[in-house]
Write a protein that holds these residues in place. Structure first.
Motif, PDB file in Angstrom:
ATOM      1  N   ALA A 196     -42.568 -23.088-101.523  1.00  0.00           N
ATOM      2  CA  ALA A 196     -41.691 -24.031-100.821  1.00  0.00           C
ATOM      3  C   ALA A 196     -42.076 -24.160 -99.349  1.00  0.00           C
ATOM      4  O   ALA A 196     -41.961 -25.242 -98.765  1.00  0.00           O
ATOM      5  N   GLY A 197     -42.560 -23.073 -98.762  1.00  0.00           N
ATOM      6  CA  GLY A 197     -42.987 -23.123 -97.366  1.00  0.00           C
ATOM      7  C   GLY A 197     -44.355 -23.755 -97.170  1.00  0.00           C
ATOM      8  O   GLY A 197     -44.636 -24.340 -96.114  1.00  0.00           O
ATOM      9  N   ILE A 225     -46.731 -28.392 -95.788  1.00  0.00           N
ATOM     10  CA  ILE A 225     -47.854 -28.377 -94.837  1.00  0.00           C
ATOM     11  C   ILE A 225     -49.198 -28.301 -95.572  1.00  0.00           C
ATOM     12  O   ILE A 225     -50.173 -27.786 -95.053  1.00  0.00           O
ATOM     13  N   GLU A 226     -49.213 -28.858 -96.767  1.00  0.00           N
ATOM     14  CA  GLU A 226     -50.417 -28.784 -97.603  1.00  0.00           C
ATOM     15  C   GLU A 226     -51.652 -29.330 -96.894  1.00  0.00           C
ATOM     16  O   GLU A 226     -52.729 -28.733 -96.961  1.00  0.00           O
ATOM     17  N   GLU A 227     -51.516 -30.436 -96.200  1.00  0.00           N
ATOM     18  CA  GLU A 227     -52.678 -31.027 -95.530  1.00  0.00           C
ATOM     19  C   GLU A 227     -53.260 -30.062 -94.497  1.00  0.00           C
ATOM     20  O   GLU A 227     -54.480 -29.886 -94.406  1.00  0.00           O
ATOM     21  N   SER A 270     -56.931 -28.240 -94.778  1.00  0.00           N
ATOM     22  CA  SER A 270     -57.913 -28.497 -93.724  1.00  0.00           C
ATOM     23  C   SER A 270     -58.393 -27.214 -93.050  1.00  0.00           C
ATOM     24  O   SER A 270     -59.431 -27.214 -92.398  1.00  0.00           O
ATOM     25  N   SER A 271     -57.671 -26.109 -93.242  1.00  0.00           N
ATOM     26  CA  SER A 271     -58.092 -24.834 -92.646  1.00  0.00           C
ATOM     27  C   SER A 271     -59.343 -24.277 -93.315  1.00  0.00           C
ATOM     28  O   SER A 271     -60.026 -23.437 -92.754  1.00  0.00           O
ATOM     29  N   PHE A 297     -51.542 -23.871-106.615  1.00  0.00           N
ATOM     30  CA  PHE A 297     -51.485 -24.469-105.281  1.00  0.00           C
ATOM     31  C   PHE A 297     -52.558 -23.885-104.369  1.00  0.00           C
ATOM     32  O   PHE A 297     -53.179 -24.619-103.597  1.00  0.00           O
ATOM     33  N   ILE A 298     -52.784 -22.572-104.448  1.00  0.00           N
ATOM     34  CA  ILE A 298     -53.766 -21.948-103.543  1.00  0.00           C
ATOM     35  C   ILE A 298     -55.208 -22.117-104.030  1.00  0.00           C
ATOM     36  O   ILE A 298     -56.135 -21.593-103.417  1.00  0.00           O
ATOM     37  N   GLY A 299     -55.375 -22.838-105.130  1.00  0.00           N
ATOM     38  CA  GLY A 299     -56.729 -23.180-105.566  1.00  0.00           C
ATOM     39  C   GLY A 299     -57.303 -22.268-106.625  1.00  0.00           C
ATOM     40  O   GLY A 299     -58.517 -22.241-106.820  1.00  0.00           O
TER      41      GLY A 299
END
Length: 191
Positions: free
Chosen positions: A147-148, A152-154, A158-159, A181-183
């Motif tokens: 949820a956090g 701020i996915e973008e 991008s990091s 979500f974390i790939g």
């Protein structure tokens, strides 16, 4: 008490204890992990190696060093983990600030909690999967992290610290959705 309700020191203690159990029970350090190109040893190495320079640059904190992950991943992790816990247990840590060009100024205990402890939590799954151990994470904390992170996915993508999101079923549990979500492929198993 839920992980999300704990203070940074206690949350680290609990999350690091689970990761420590996986480290101690790992047998095949060169086994591939769900992180492309990483072995089980590399998962531990990542946590032990990225965080000390982050602390030193942002807060002038030097963690005690232990053996190299290459020589002894268990002892390297334990020395590192103990150093982080001692820092979090120090009441003065909450009064210190970490300064980072991407983050601005953040209370040190909050920075450790947000960026490091959550990383340990997520990499517990990687190490468990790589070494054939229990990979179940705290479901509620998975939901809190997801949820956090989703808003701020973008910024996260991008990091360069996260892979592309792996699609998961709409009705998947919080852990499966977080791992995707974390790939990571939530269905990943060693070949």
């Amino acid at each position: 008490m839920a992980l999300s309700d704990l203070d940074p020191a206690e949350r680290h203690r609990r999350i690091a204890a689970t990761f420590t159990d996986r480290v101690r029970d790992a047998k095949a350090w060169d086994a591939p992990s769900p992180v492309p190109g990483w072995t089980a040893r590399d998962v531990v190495g990542h946590l032990v190696e990225w965080f000390p320079p982050f602390l030193a640059a942002g807060a002038g904190v030097e963690l005690p060093s232990g053996p190299s992950v290459h020589d002894d991943p268990v002892a390297a992790w334990q020395a590192h983990c103990d150093g982080v816990q001692a820092l979090l247990d120090d009441p003065d840590t909450a009064l210190r600030m970490l300064t980072n060009r991407h983050l601005g100024e953040v209370p040190l205990d909050q920075a450790i909690d947000r960026f490091y402890t959550s990383d340990v939590f997520m990499h517990t799954w990687d190490l468990a999967r790589a070494t054939g151990q229990d990979d179940q994470l705290d479901t509620d904390f998975c939901a809190v992290l997801l949820a956090g992170m989703e808003p701020i996915e973008e910024v996260i993508r991008s990091s360069g610290q996260y892979g592309l999101r792996v699609p998961t079923p709409a009705d998947a549990d919080a852990q499966t959705r977080l791992i995707g979500f974390i790939g990571r492929d939530p269905l990943w198993t060693p070949a």
